[in-house]
Design a protein around this motif. Structure first.
Motif, mmCIF file in Angstrom:
data_model
loop_
_atom_site.group_PDB
_atom_site.id
_atom_site.type_symbol
_atom_site.label_atom_id
_atom_site.label_comp_id
_atom_site.label_asym_id
_atom_site.label_seq_id
_atom_site.Cartn_x
_atom_site.Cartn_y
_atom_site.Cartn_z
ATOM 1 N N LEU A 194 -1.134 8.941 -12.774
ATOM 2 C CA LEU A 194 -0.794 8.015 -11.694
ATOM 3 C C LEU A 194 -1.912 6.988 -11.516
ATOM 4 O O LEU A 194 -3.079 7.349 -11.366
ATOM 5 C CB LEU A 194 -0.590 8.779 -10.378
ATOM 6 N N ASN A 195 -1.536 5.732 -11.508
ATOM 7 C CA ASN A 195 -2.507 4.655 -11.344
ATOM 8 C C ASN A 195 -2.627 4.313 -9.854
ATOM 9 O O ASN A 195 -2.176 3.273 -9.374
ATOM 10 C CB ASN A 195 -2.074 3.429 -12.146
ATOM 11 N N VAL A 196 -3.238 5.248 -9.121
ATOM 12 C CA VAL A 196 -3.402 5.079 -7.678
ATOM 13 C C VAL A 196 -4.855 5.355 -7.318
ATOM 14 O O VAL A 196 -5.590 5.992 -8.072
ATOM 15 C CB VAL A 196 -2.478 6.031 -6.889
ATOM 16 N N GLN A 197 -5.243 4.874 -6.145
ATOM 17 C CA GLN A 197 -6.623 5.063 -5.698
ATOM 18 C C GLN A 197 -6.634 5.340 -4.199
ATOM 19 O O GLN A 197 -6.164 4.511 -3.411
ATOM 20 C CB GLN A 197 -7.444 3.819 -6.009
ATOM 21 N N LEU A 198 -7.151 6.511 -3.808
ATOM 22 C CA LEU A 198 -7.227 6.859 -2.390
ATOM 23 C C LEU A 198 -8.414 6.137 -1.759
ATOM 24 O O LEU A 198 -9.563 6.358 -2.130
ATOM 25 C CB LEU A 198 -7.379 8.372 -2.217
ATOM 26 N N TYR A 243 0.836 -1.200 0.000
ATOM 27 C CA TYR A 243 0.000 0.000 0.000
ATOM 28 C C TYR A 243 0.870 1.248 0.000
ATOM 29 O O TYR A 243 2.008 1.246 0.494
ATOM 30 C CB TYR A 243 -0.912 0.016 1.242
ATOM 31 N N LEU A 244 0.310 2.303 -0.560
ATOM 32 C CA LEU A 244 0.980 3.599 -0.541
ATOM 33 C C LEU A 244 0.403 4.414 0.608
ATOM 34 O O LEU A 244 -0.818 4.565 0.728
ATOM 35 C CB LEU A 244 0.766 4.334 -1.867
ATOM 36 N N ALA A 245 1.270 4.920 1.470
ATOM 37 C CA ALA A 245 0.834 5.682 2.638
ATOM 38 C C ALA A 245 1.301 7.128 2.513
ATOM 39 O O ALA A 245 2.460 7.387 2.177
ATOM 40 C CB ALA A 245 1.396 5.070 3.917
ATOM 41 N N LEU A 246 0.374 8.050 2.772
ATOM 42 C CA LEU A 246 0.674 9.484 2.730
ATOM 43 C C LEU A 246 0.476 10.068 4.119
ATOM 44 O O LEU A 246 -0.469 9.712 4.824
ATOM 45 C CB LEU A 246 -0.254 10.206 1.751
ATOM 46 N N ASP A 247 1.369 10.967 4.502
ATOM 47 C CA ASP A 247 1.247 11.663 5.784
ATOM 48 C C ASP A 247 1.440 13.150 5.529
ATOM 49 O O ASP A 247 2.563 13.604 5.271
ATOM 50 C CB ASP A 247 2.281 11.135 6.778
ATOM 51 N N VAL A 248 0.341 13.902 5.603
ATOM 52 C CA VAL A 248 0.384 15.341 5.330
ATOM 53 C C VAL A 248 0.347 16.087 6.660
ATOM 54 O O VAL A 248 -0.668 16.081 7.365
ATOM 55 C CB VAL A 248 -0.804 15.779 4.448
ATOM 56 N N GLY A 249 1.459 16.710 7.017
ATOM 57 C CA GLY A 249 1.554 17.454 8.262
ATOM 58 C C GLY A 249 1.729 18.935 8.024
ATOM 59 O O GLY A 249 1.625 19.415 6.894
ATOM 60 N N ALA A 302 0.662 15.424 -5.856
ATOM 61 C CA ALA A 302 0.643 14.351 -6.854
ATOM 62 C C ALA A 302 2.015 14.184 -7.511
ATOM 63 O O ALA A 302 2.466 13.048 -7.746
ATOM 64 C CB ALA A 302 -0.421 14.646 -7.912
ATOM 65 N N LYS A 303 2.687 15.282 -7.784
ATOM 66 C CA LYS A 303 4.018 15.202 -8.397
ATOM 67 C C LYS A 303 5.016 14.554 -7.444
ATOM 68 O O LYS A 303 5.910 13.814 -7.873
ATOM 69 C CB LYS A 303 4.483 16.594 -8.799
ATOM 70 N N ARG A 304 4.877 14.818 -6.157
ATOM 71 C CA ARG A 304 5.783 14.201 -5.181
ATOM 72 C C ARG A 304 5.498 12.688 -5.084
ATOM 73 O O ARG A 304 6.416 11.894 -4.913
ATOM 74 C CB ARG A 304 5.630 14.853 -3.810
ATOM 75 N N ILE A 305 4.239 12.326 -5.198
ATOM 76 C CA ILE A 305 3.890 10.898 -5.203
ATOM 77 C C ILE A 305 4.527 10.223 -6.416
ATOM 78 O O ILE A 305 5.084 9.123 -6.322
ATOM 79 C CB ILE A 305 2.359 10.708 -5.218
#
Length: 520
Positions: A239-243, A113-119, A167-170
């Protein structure tokens, strides 16, 4: 009279040579008139008199904080907080907020899984593979991880421009990873830990609100679905991703530790701010607290992870001192987050500063001269106090050097001054650990009552934690655990029954686990 005048002129010249400021010199002599007496008075008893005043002042501090250290008073605070928690379960729109996470991980969840942490200052991304808690090792591995600073320029990106930046950073993180770029495969599932307010409408959706902290990302997007916004930005660059899941930091911390230990039912975040999450039965809430949710959610949800917004509790029952009241007297929102003012890293330094300045002005600490920087609100950082308390050497040389560099003065701190500062900081930090312990105990008691768990049936429960104060402030976790133990014993339990446990990489791992729970 002639000799007094001579002494005044001599003191004036000495101070002027040190400060090179007429105004500061006058202030120094006004704040500490004893300086006009010179070295002769010190030799004749002035130093002894000042030491007596300092000892008396430090004793007064100890007396002020004593009541917050006594177990009966902590029990009363815990009971008071529990009562406030219970009321907020029914009708408070700001606290005790049920999330959409209604199940804890079984521990056998697997997958990548792809995990994002926005602080507030960083955007962290990790590609995580879960193996299950019964596997050898930590049950997960981070295949790739990147951290991007959210600079002031990034914060100024308006609306979708900020999410396009995300998205660009991902894309950069997934560069070279087949999971992210092969459009013939199923989308890579993402989970996100979001440290800003949203009105959550499903596990993967929430209405965007003002973000604060100088962010302009919500500009023109207030009320839009956060999940859709991020998904659209990712789709625009292929990007082939799904939140699939959005969680706050406290929920992510609980999920991350629950994945590894099935006894986890609480999470505590204590750094610049404070918050807690707890896993509670849904029957404790009024129907209104759940808002509009699909019938399928209510049919399957027996428990729910709750964002307590712990910082907002404690009004009218916390152990206030005159320094707490002085802090609130200049605060823009003195009633908004009562408990946070007592325990968080954003305020421990300020309470200590107010005490220290009083000690300088009235008892003669630091020669009776307040360093100019200490006259500024919030200028004494909790991190500085943490480093001072960490210096256990006989000379305290590192502490002296640090304080002097942070707060230069015409009368630098002595060894005794640093000891006094350590004592002040210790009282403030220990009280904070007790207030945190009372909050945890109040939540634990409330949950036990709701679950019908009697004293003889109590079982081991983990409280997952992270945050700079819990992790780094000397002995804070230890003193918090000790006071939790005392409170649990007062409820018929044994020491260690409620255990604080560090949750490593909780925001990232928790975001991945939130998605894995959906996948089954």
């Amino acid at each position: 009279m002639y000799k007094v005048r001579q002494a005044f002129y001599a003191a004036f010249i000495r101070s002027l040579l040190r400060t090179k400021s007429v105004l500061q010199t006058i202030l120094n002599i006004w704040l500490s008139p004893s300086v006009i007496k010179g070295d002769k008075v010190n030799k004749e008893g002035g130093a002894a008199e000042r030491n007596n005043k300092i000892e008396e002042f430090l004793k007064n501090i100890e007396d002020e904080f004593r009541k917050s250290k006594e177990t009966p008073n902590l029990v009363a605070l815990s009971n008071g907080l529990r009562e406030q928690f219970g009321k907020s379960l029914l009708d408070n729109p700001l606290c005790m907020l049920p999330s959409y996470n209604h199940q804890l991980p079984h521990g056998n969840e697997r997958g990548t899984y792809l995990a994002l942490d926005v602080g507030g200052s960083t955007f962290r991304i990790a590609l995580i593979e879960l193996f299950g808690r019964k596997s050898e090792g930590a049950g997960s591995v981070i295949l790739k991880r990147d951290t991007f600073k959210i600079t002031s320029d990034v914060k100024q990106l308006k609306g979708v421009l900020f999410f396009d930046w995300m998205a660009k950073r991902i894309a950069e993180t997934l560069s070279g990873q087949n999971e992210g770029n092969n459009m013939s495969k199923a989308p890579l599932s993402m989970g996100m830990s979001w440290s800003f307010p949203i009105e959550q409408t499903s596990l993967r959706s929430g209405l965007l609100q003002e973000m604060g902290k100088n962010f302009l990302a919500a500009h023109g997007l207030i009320g839009r679905d956060l999940g859709d916004i991020i998904q659209e930005s990712c789709s625009r660059i292929g990007l082939n991703v799904q939140l699939d899941a959005i969680v706050n930091d406290s929920s992510a911390t609980l999920l991350s530790k629950a994945y590894l230990d099935q006894t986890t039912r609480f999470a505590l975040i204590l750094g610049t701010g404070v918050n807690a999450a707890v896993h509670l039965p849904v029957h404790m809430f009024s129907q209104e607290k759940f808002g509009v949710r699909p019938a399928s959610w209510h049919e399957s949800a027996k428990h729910v992870i709750v964002n307590t917004e712990l910082s907002m509790f404690g009004s009218g029952i916390l152990p206030y001192t005159r320094w707490d009241r002085a802090l609130l007297a200049t605060h823009s929102r003195p009633d908004f987050q009562p408990l946070e003012h007592f325990v968080s890293g954003g305020y421990l330094g300020e309470i200590s500063r107010l005490i220290l300045v009083e000690g300088i002005e009235t008892a003669g600490l630091m020669g009776g001269i307040v360093p100019p920087s200490l006259m500024e609100r919030y200028s004494l950082e909790t991190e500085t106090l943490s480093h001072i308390e960490s210096d256990t050497s006989a000379t305290l040389s590192n502490a002296v050097q640090l304080f002097t560099s942070k707060h230069p003065s015409s009368c630098p701190p002595t060894h005794s001054d640093i000891l006094a500062i350590r004592q002040i900081a210790s009282h403030v930090a220990y009280r904070a650990s007790g207030v945190v312990a009372a909050g945890i105990h109040g939540l634990w008691q409330m949950r036990n009552i709701a679950e019908g768990i009697q004293a003889d049936k109590l079982s081991h429960t983990l409280v997952a934690y992270n945050g700079s104060v819990m992790e780094n402030y000397p002995d804070f976790r230890k003193s918090c655990q000790s006071q939790i133990d005392s409170l649990v014993q007062s409820s018929g339990g044994q020491p260690g029954l409620v255990e604080l446990m560090y949750a490593e990489e909780s925001s990232l791992l928790g975001a991945a686990v939130a998605v894995a729970c959906i996948a089954g």
